[in-house]
Design an enzyme around this catalytic site. Structure first.
Site, mmCIF file in Angstrom:
data_model
loop_
_atom_site.group_PDB
_atom_site.id
_atom_site.type_symbol
_atom_site.label_atom_id
_atom_site.label_comp_id
_atom_site.label_asym_id
_atom_site.label_seq_id
_atom_site.Cartn_x
_atom_site.Cartn_y
_atom_site.Cartn_z
ATOM 1 N N SER A 72 0.845 -1.196 0.000
ATOM 2 C CA SER A 72 0.000 0.000 0.000
ATOM 3 C C SER A 72 0.876 1.239 0.000
ATOM 4 C CB SER A 72 -0.937 -0.002 1.203
ATOM 5 O OG SER A 72 -0.480 0.914 2.152
ATOM 6 N N GLY A 128 -10.063 6.488 9.434
ATOM 7 C CA GLY A 128 -10.501 6.811 10.786
ATOM 8 C C GLY A 128 -11.564 7.902 10.815
ATOM 9 N N SER A 132 -15.713 4.473 5.858
ATOM 10 C CA SER A 132 -15.584 3.118 5.294
ATOM 11 C C SER A 132 -14.358 2.906 4.419
ATOM 12 C CB SER A 132 -16.851 2.742 4.508
ATOM 13 O OG SER A 132 -17.923 2.624 5.369
ATOM 14 N N ASP A 178 -21.660 -1.003 4.956
ATOM 15 C CA ASP A 178 -20.520 -0.372 4.298
ATOM 16 C C ASP A 178 -20.148 -1.076 2.990
ATOM 17 O OD1 ASP A 178 -20.620 0.982 6.683
ATOM 18 O OD2 ASP A 178 -18.882 -0.031 7.553
ATOM 19 N N TYR A 230 -19.624 -0.668 19.970
ATOM 20 C CA TYR A 230 -20.401 -1.182 18.833
ATOM 21 C C TYR A 230 -20.940 -2.571 19.176
ATOM 22 C CZ TYR A 230 -21.682 -2.277 14.008
ATOM 23 O OH TYR A 230 -22.391 -2.602 12.869
HETATM 24 C C1 GLA Z 1 -20.481 0.876 10.959
HETATM 25 C C2 GLA Z 1 -20.727 -0.579 10.569
HETATM 26 C C3 GLA Z 1 -22.004 -0.727 9.749
HETATM 27 C C4 GLA Z 1 -23.188 -0.049 10.434
HETATM 28 C C5 GLA Z 1 -22.818 1.365 10.879
HETATM 29 C C6 GLA Z 1 -23.903 2.020 11.680
HETATM 30 O O1 GLA Z 1 -20.229 1.643 9.823
HETATM 31 O O2 GLA Z 1 -19.634 -1.055 9.818
HETATM 32 O O3 GLA Z 1 -22.273 -2.076 9.519
HETATM 33 O O4 GLA Z 1 -23.666 -0.810 11.497
HETATM 34 O O5 GLA Z 1 -21.622 1.396 11.635
HETATM 35 O O6 GLA Z 1 -25.036 2.234 10.919
#
Ligand code: GLA
Length: 383
Positions: A72, A128, A132, A178, A230
Site C-alpha cells: 500500500s 478513521g 468506510s 458499508d 459497537y
Molecule cells: C459501521 C458498521 C455498519 C453499520 C454502521 C452504523 O459503519 O460497519 O455495519 O452498522 O456502523 O449504521
C-alpha cells in the site's frame, strides 16, 4: 463515467505496482467509501439503510502471482507477504492487509476459489473518519479477484462475502451497510436498501437543482472504545429482540416497550430510525431534498439520547451546523467519533463550515475538516 480523481488514483496505483513488483498489473479496480444519509445501526437489525458512495476510492492494481503480496502507498508504504491466508487475522495476515487477505479467504469460503495475487493499493478514502476506508479495500480486492479468476458474483452476494471477511477474518461484528454501499451505490443516487434481503432502490439525489449541498464534517475525534461499544449496542439489540420474542428488532411492533430502560431506548432508536428511513424515501420521491432536514436532525437526537453513540465532537458539529442555518444535520456511521453530515443551502455552506470550526475551537476540540459530498459511482473496473 469515471471521475478524474479515480483515474489519477489508478495511475498512482499502477505506478506503485510497477515500482514494487517490477511488472505490469493485469488490471485496476476501484471501490469507494460512503456516507450513510440515514438509517444507523439498523443494518444488523435487518432494517433499512440509505447510503451513497463518496468520490473517494481505494484502487487496487492486481496481477496473479505465486504468493500473496500486499503493498500500500500509505503509511510506511509497506509490503506484506504471505504464503497462506490462514483463517483469521490472528493466524493469517493482520493490520491493513488483513482486509485484503480476509476478502480472499471469504471468497474461497463462499465457493469462489481464488489463488495468490500481488496487489498495490492506493486510496484517498480518509482513514478513521467513519467513511468506510476498510470496506473500500475489501470491495476493490473482491471485484479484482472475481474478475481475474472468472467468477461472476452477484453484487449483493459479494457484499455478504466482504462482510464475512470483516466479521470472521478481521473480527469486527459489523453489519452489511458499508460493503453494500461500496459495491451497489450508483452515481447521482442514494441507495435505499432493506438489509433483510438486500433488495434496493436507487433514489435520485439531486442537491444542486434545489440549490443545496451536503457537507461532510470529519470531526478528527480520536476513536474511543468504538469497537467495544459497537459490540455492546449489537448485544443490546439481540437481547431486546429476544425479550420481545421477535427474530430481529426490525420485526418489533411500533408500540413495543421493554421495562429495562436502557434496552427500551435501544429499541426505540431502531424502531424510529427505520421509520425515518421510510419517511426519507417518501420525501425524496416526492421531489424534495430540503424536506428531509428535520428527519436527519431527529435521527441525530435519537442516536445521541437513546442509542448513546454520539460524542462531544459530533454533537458540537451538529449543533453548530444547525445554529448556522443547516436544514438538518446528524452523525453518520458507527459513532464515537468519525463524521457528521449537514444539509445546507449552497449560499450558507461557508457560514456553516466556519461555525463548525469555531465551535470546536471554543470547546478545545480537534479542528474538523469539512468537504462537499456528492453521490458517486460504486465499485468498478478502471479502464
Ligand atoms: C459501521 C458498521 C455498519 C453499520 C454502521 C452504523 O459503519 O460497519 O455495519 O452498522 O456502523 O449504521
Amino acid at each position: 463515467m469515471l471521475n478524474s480523481g479515480c483515474q489519477e488514483l489508478a495511475e498512482t496505483a499502477a505506478a506503485a505496482f510497477r515500482e514494487v513488483f517490477g511488472a505490469e498489473p493485469e488490471g485496476l479496480w476501484a471501490a469507494p467509501g460512503r456516507v450513510n444519509l440515514i438509517g444507523e445501526h439498523t443494518d444488523y437489525n435487518e432494517g433499512f439503510v440509505m447510503p451513497f458512495a463518496l468520490p473517494f476510492y481505494a484502487v487496487a492494481a492486481v496481477a496473479k502471482s505465486e504468493t500473496w503480496e500486499f503493498h500500500s502507498t500509505y503509511g510506511e508504504g509497506d509490503t506484506v507477504r504471505a504464503d497462506a491466508l490462514g483463517t483469521s487475522a490472528e493466524d493469517g495476515v493482520a493490520g491493513w492487509a488483513g482486509y485484503l487477505a480476509g476478502t480472499a479467504w471469504a471468497l474461497n469460503e463462499a465457493g469462489y476459489p481464488v489463488g495468490p495475487v500481488r496487489v498495490a493499493i492506493h486510496s484517498d478514502v480518509p482513514h478513521g473518519a467513519g467513511l468506510s476506508s476498510s470496506a473500500a479495500l475489501e470491495c476493490a480486492i473482491l471485484i479484482a479477484l472475481a474478475d481475474l479468476h472468472g467468477h461472476e458474483i452477484d453484487r449483493g452476494e459479494a457484499a455478504r462475502i466482504a462482510q464475512k471477511a470483516e466479521n470472521e477474518y478481521v473480527g469486527a461484528p459489523t453489519g452489511v451497510l458499508d460493503q453494500s454501499a461500496s459495491l451497489l451505490c450508483t452515481e447521482g443516487n442514494v441507495m435505499f436498501m432493506d438489509c433483510r434481503d438486500l433488495s434496493r432502490e436507487q433514489v435520485p439525489f439531486d442537491l444542486a437543482s434545489e440549490g443545496l449541498q451536503m457537507l461532510v464534517i470529519d470531526t478528527n475525534a480520536p476513536h474511543r472504545h468504538a469497537d467495544g461499544e459497537y459490540a455492546s449496542r449489537r448485544a443490546d439489540c439481540e437481547e431486546a429482540a429476544r425479550l420481545l420474542g421477535v427474530p430481529f428488532l426490525r420485526d418489533a411492533p411500533k408500540d413495543a416497550h421493554l421495562d429495562d430502560d436502557r434496552l427500551n431506548r435501544r429499541l426505540r432508536h431502531i424502531v424510529t430510525e427505520n421509520e425515518r428511513v421510510l419517511d426519507t424515501v417518501k420525501v425524496l420521491e416526492g421531489g424534495s431534498v430540503a424536506g428531509i432536514g428535520d428527519l436527519l436532525t431527529a435521527s441525530h437526537a435519537s442516536m445521541r439520547d437513546d442509542y448513546e453513540i454520539s460524542c462531544a465532537e459530533l454533537d458540537s458539529a451538529v449543533d453548530a451546523a444547525l445554529g448556522a442555518g443547516a436544514l438538518g444535520a446528524r452523525m453518520t456511521g458507527g459513532g464515537f467519533g468519525g463524521s457528521a453530515i449537514a444539509l445546507v443551502e449552497t449560499a450558507a455552506a461557508s457560514k456553516v463550515e466556519a461555525a463548525v470550526i469555531e465551535a470546536a475551537a471554543a470547546k478545545g476540540l480537534p479542528t474538523p475538516r469539512v468537504f462537499v459530498a456528492r453521490a458517486a459511482a460504486g465499485a468498478h473496473r478502471v479502464a
